[in-house]
Design an enzyme around this catalytic site. Structure first.
Site, short mmCIF file in Angstrom:
data_model
loop_
_atom_site.label_atom_id
_atom_site.label_comp_id
_atom_site.label_asym_id
_atom_site.label_seq_id
_atom_site.Cartn_x
_atom_site.Cartn_y
_atom_site.Cartn_z
N ASN A 152 -105.18 24.62 -16.50
CA ASN A 152 -104.05 23.19 -16.99
C ASN A 152 -104.30 22.17 -15.78
O ASN A 152 -103.15 22.57 -14.12
CB ASN A 152 -102.15 22.99 -17.08
CG ASN A 152 -101.66 22.64 -17.46
OD1 ASN A 152 -102.06 21.36 -17.28
ND2 ASN A 152 -100.40 22.92 -18.04
N ARG A 187 -106.59 22.80 -20.75
CA ARG A 187 -105.96 21.89 -21.61
C ARG A 187 -106.31 20.22 -20.75
O ARG A 187 -106.45 19.96 -20.09
CB ARG A 187 -104.31 21.82 -21.14
CG ARG A 187 -103.39 20.34 -21.63
CD ARG A 187 -101.88 20.67 -20.93
NE ARG A 187 -101.41 20.28 -22.22
CZ ARG A 187 -99.80 20.58 -22.68
NH1 ARG A 187 -98.93 21.47 -21.61
NH2 ARG A 187 -98.96 19.28 -23.16
N HIS A 218 -97.73 15.91 -25.77
CA HIS A 218 -96.88 16.77 -25.58
C HIS A 218 -97.49 17.53 -26.84
O HIS A 218 -96.58 18.22 -27.21
CB HIS A 218 -95.53 16.03 -26.00
CG HIS A 218 -94.44 16.24 -24.98
ND1 HIS A 218 -94.23 14.86 -24.41
CD2 HIS A 218 -95.46 16.14 -23.51
CE1 HIS A 218 -93.97 14.61 -22.80
NE2 HIS A 218 -94.39 15.22 -21.84
N ARG A 271 -90.96 6.41 -16.35
CA ARG A 271 -91.72 5.35 -16.77
C ARG A 271 -90.97 4.69 -17.92
O ARG A 271 -89.63 5.35 -17.97
CB ARG A 271 -92.94 6.14 -17.98
CG ARG A 271 -93.44 7.10 -17.05
CD ARG A 271 -94.51 7.56 -17.86
NE ARG A 271 -95.10 9.13 -17.23
CZ ARG A 271 -95.53 10.32 -17.94
NH1 ARG A 271 -95.10 10.62 -19.68
NH2 ARG A 271 -96.64 11.08 -17.21
N GLU A 330 -97.15 26.87 -24.53
CA GLU A 330 -98.12 25.91 -24.46
C GLU A 330 -99.79 26.91 -24.14
O GLU A 330 -99.95 26.59 -25.21
CB GLU A 330 -98.02 24.67 -24.02
CG GLU A 330 -96.68 23.73 -24.21
CD GLU A 330 -96.49 22.90 -23.63
OE1 GLU A 330 -96.40 22.92 -22.24
OE2 GLU A 330 -96.72 21.44 -23.35
#
Ligand code: AMP
Length: 399
Positions: free
Chosen positions: A10, A91, A179, A235, A384
């Site tokens: 990742n 990922r 996500h 953001r 994950e």
């Protein structure tokens, strides 16, 4: 086969996180996890822990670039101290319009993903670099691209299309959603009783929310990039495009070069907006909660904007789903910030969402709705890496 070591990679802008799972016979066990962090600095961090949390590697090497950082990881994993990986799952944040399925990585696939780097300029260049290096540093081992966009491939065209001229849509500008691996993990943990009408709010430093019908994504808040959707730590989330034009004109007054001006705008909308933009305090919810306690009005406004936006989004997704059976909170804020969960749900009684104040005072997985609540509200941390391992194992044809 008893246990196949699968490496999960990742990669971010300044770090490479990884874990090694033993997989086979339906069993999955995380054996090791680690990271190199501080890429681009003289004093990086490199650590590997075993399943009990014991640090087996704990170093502070100089990490001038990503190449040095990844070689450290590869050398450590190839030196015999750890089970050598037999498969690698990467990922992959965005595969672009043509790479929608999780699949084995080939040089051609890397070129294909790279050809759409402009759609995810913060993520794709890093991902393709690590893919190419992994093919070299772990020769002969199958590598797989596991996409965050995969879960969202089921959203209908009306949700995916963006209201822009076709010449830009033709370049791949559409809603991809992010996500996705976290959402898949929530569904996986709800098995075998996945509710028909489900909303999952992944609230971390990046935040998104998805409407999920019978386990399949119906709509999701992030669109072309993770900058869209809900406001998050740094953001903007969705915003009147006129605001971007206003800021761009302001930047252009001192930055006549168009590419430079675009980069500055990117920094404004991706790194300086959201919670840190409104509050001027921090992008981190823990700092904001402290500032609120100390009476900081801007911090209060930033968090109110965050929770208000999420509540509105939940309302619109209930309409889109035609009702709601379950709401799940996940991500660092969703799992840990009791006040955010309470503030988001406070005005949602009309939708059948009622929190139990006592139950809400938990950290980790729990049902937090009141017994009489029509909608079940849960907190579920995602796993994950496990989802990535599951995809790799499925693609290898092993169970
Ligand atoms: P993530 O990106 O999923 O790691 O989530 C990071 C966000 O979770 C940050 O805004 C943190 O402040 C927030 N967070 C993590 N732990 C807590 C906590 N105990 N209470 C409130 N917020 C937290």
């Amino acid at each position: 086969m008893s246990s196949l070591p699968v490496l999960v990679l990742n990669s971010g802008s300044s770090s490479i996180k990884f874990s090694i799972y033993g997989a086979g016979n339906g069993e999955r066990a995380r054996l090791f996890e680690g990271a190199v962090d501080g890429i681009g600095t003289d004093l990086g961090k490199f650590w590997i822990k075993d399943a009990s949390g014991k640090k087996l590697v704990d170093q502070t090497p100089p990490l001038p670039n990503r190449s040095v950082a990844f070689k450290l990881v590869a050398d450590a994993l190839n030196n015999g101290q750890f089970p050598a990986p037999k498969a690698i799952g990467h990922r992959t944040v965005c595969g672009g319009p043509t790479v929608r399925e999780n699949q084995r990585i080939t040089p051609q696939l890397i070129d294909e993903i790279e050809s759409y780097a402009a759609l995810a300029p913060l993520h794709t260049p890093i991902a393709v670099y690590i893919m190419r290096e992994a093919l070299k540093l772990f020769p002969g081992i199958p590598n797989f691209a596991i996409l965050d966009t995969y879960f969202h491939r089921t959203i209908p065209e009306v949700a995916a299309v963006l209201p822009i001229p076709r010449e830009y849509s033709a370049l791949g500008v559409r809603r991809y959603g992010y996500h996705g691996i976290s959402y898949e993990s929530i569904i996986d943990q709800l098995q075998p009783e996945v509710p028909d009408k489900l909303i999952v709010a992944h609230l971390g430093n990046g935040a998104s929310i998805s409407a999920i019908r019978c386990g399949q994504c119906l709509d999701t808040s992030m669109a072309l990039t993770p900058t869209g959707g809900i406001i998050s730590g740094t953001r903007t989330g969705d915003i009147d495009p006129g605001v971007l034009l206003f800021i761009l004109h302001k930047i252009a007054e001192t930055t006549p070069n168009a590419a430079e001006a675009a980069n500055k705008l990117e920094t404004v909308v991706s790194k300086k907006s959201g919670l840190v933009g409104i509050s001027g305090v921090s992008n981190d919810m823990r700092d904001l909660r402290q500032a609120i306690k100390a009476g900081n009005a801007e911090a209060r406004l930033a968090v109110d904007k965050f929770t208000w936006t999420i509540a509105r989004w939940i309302g619109s997704y209930v309409a889109e789903l035609g009702g709601l059976d379950m709401l799940v909170f996940t991500g660092g804020i969703g799992e840990n910030d009791i006040d955010s969960r309470a503030e988001i749900c406070a005005g949602l009684g009309v939708l059948g969402i009622e929190l139990d104040a006592q139950r809400n005072h938990v950290r980790g997985a729990a049902v937090i709705s009141a017994p009489q609540s029509r909608v079940t509200v849960r907190v579920i941390p995602p796993a994950e890496d496990l989802i990535i391992v599951n995809h790799v194992v499925r693609l290898l044809g092993i169970v």
